[in-house]
Write a protein that holds these residues in place. Structure first.
Motif, PDB file in Angstrom:
ATOM      1  N   HIS A 125       0.833  -1.208   0.000  1.00 31.27           N
ATOM      2  CA  HIS A 125       0.000   0.000   0.000  1.00 31.27           C
ATOM      3  C   HIS A 125       0.868   1.259   0.000  1.00 31.27           C
ATOM      4  CE1 HIS A 125      -2.376   3.234   1.989  1.00 31.27           C
ATOM      5  NE2 HIS A 125      -3.160   2.925   0.972  1.00 31.27           N
ATOM      6  N   GLY A 126       1.934   1.238   0.778  1.00 27.63           N
ATOM      7  CA  GLY A 126       2.847   2.375   0.776  1.00 27.63           C
ATOM      8  C   GLY A 126       3.473   2.601  -0.592  1.00 27.63           C
ATOM      9  N   MET A 127       3.850   1.505  -1.266  1.00 33.93           N
ATOM     10  CA  MET A 127       4.419   1.624  -2.616  1.00 33.93           C
ATOM     11  C   MET A 127       3.375   2.131  -3.601  1.00 33.93           C
ATOM     12  SD  MET A 127       6.891  -1.656  -3.075  1.00 33.93           S
ATOM     13  CE  MET A 127       6.484  -2.790  -1.781  1.00 33.93           C
ATOM     14  N   GLN A 128       2.137   1.646  -3.469  1.00 32.54           N
ATOM     15  CA  GLN A 128       1.078   2.140  -4.345  1.00 32.54           C
ATOM     16  C   GLN A 128       0.874   3.640  -4.160  1.00 32.54           C
ATOM     17  OE1 GLN A 128      -2.308  -0.259  -3.192  1.00 32.54           O
ATOM     18  NE2 GLN A 128      -2.087  -1.604  -4.969  1.00 32.54           N
ATOM     19  N   SER A 129       0.830   4.072  -2.920  1.00 32.56           N
ATOM     20  CA  SER A 129       0.636   5.501  -2.640  1.00 32.56           C
ATOM     21  C   SER A 129       1.773   6.332  -3.218  1.00 32.56           C
ATOM     22  CB  SER A 129       0.526   5.731  -1.134  1.00 32.56           C
ATOM     23  OG  SER A 129      -0.589   5.064  -0.610  1.00 32.56           O
TER      24      SER A 129
END
Length: 136
Positions: free
Chosen positions: A91-95
């Protein structure tokens, strides 16, 4: 009674978080560069307000359940925490990639981020099975 309220909040947070991650993965992988700008601007706001808040709820309510009711005795919980930790990192990478793609719509993310849908779906199935079956 409190246990069931916390468990319900944990499951509701899970559903909202996974839904947000699937929306992120769809936009990252499927939306063509010419229309990315506006779509990503709207999605980033949703991601910050809803998906990230749900992620915080997943961890908060999950840790309350683990420390207060379940304990850390089962191996299934350790594996579940590992998978949820990896999904949190995704999720952090997606953001981060949504932020970069908003600044430069022609930018393409690495395969791990752009193939997020199957990763999220398979991980979710495994986590649910671990929580319900408690195999070890």
């Amino acid at each position: 009674m409190l246990y069931f309220i916390i468990k319900g909040l944990h499951v509701a947070s899970d559903i909202i978080w996974v839904g947000g991650m699937l929306i992120n993965a769809f936009v990252i992988a499927m939306v063509p560069p010419p229309i990315r700008g506006g779509v990503i601007t709207a999605l980033r706001r949703y991601d910050r307000l809803v998906t990230t808040t749900a992620l915080a709820g997943v961890w908060l309510f999950g840790l309350i359940l683990a420390f207060g009711y379940i304990g850390f005795s089962g191996g299934w919980l350790h594996l579940k925490l590992l998978i949820v930790g990896m999904l949190s990192a995704l999720h952090g990478m997606q953001s981060a990639w949504l932020r970069r793609m908003e600044a430069n719509p022609l930018l393409d993310p690495p395969a791990f981020v752009s193939k997020g849908m199957p990763i999220v779906l398979v991980s979710t199935v495994v986590v649910v099975l671990l929580a319900e079956v408690k195999p070890f």
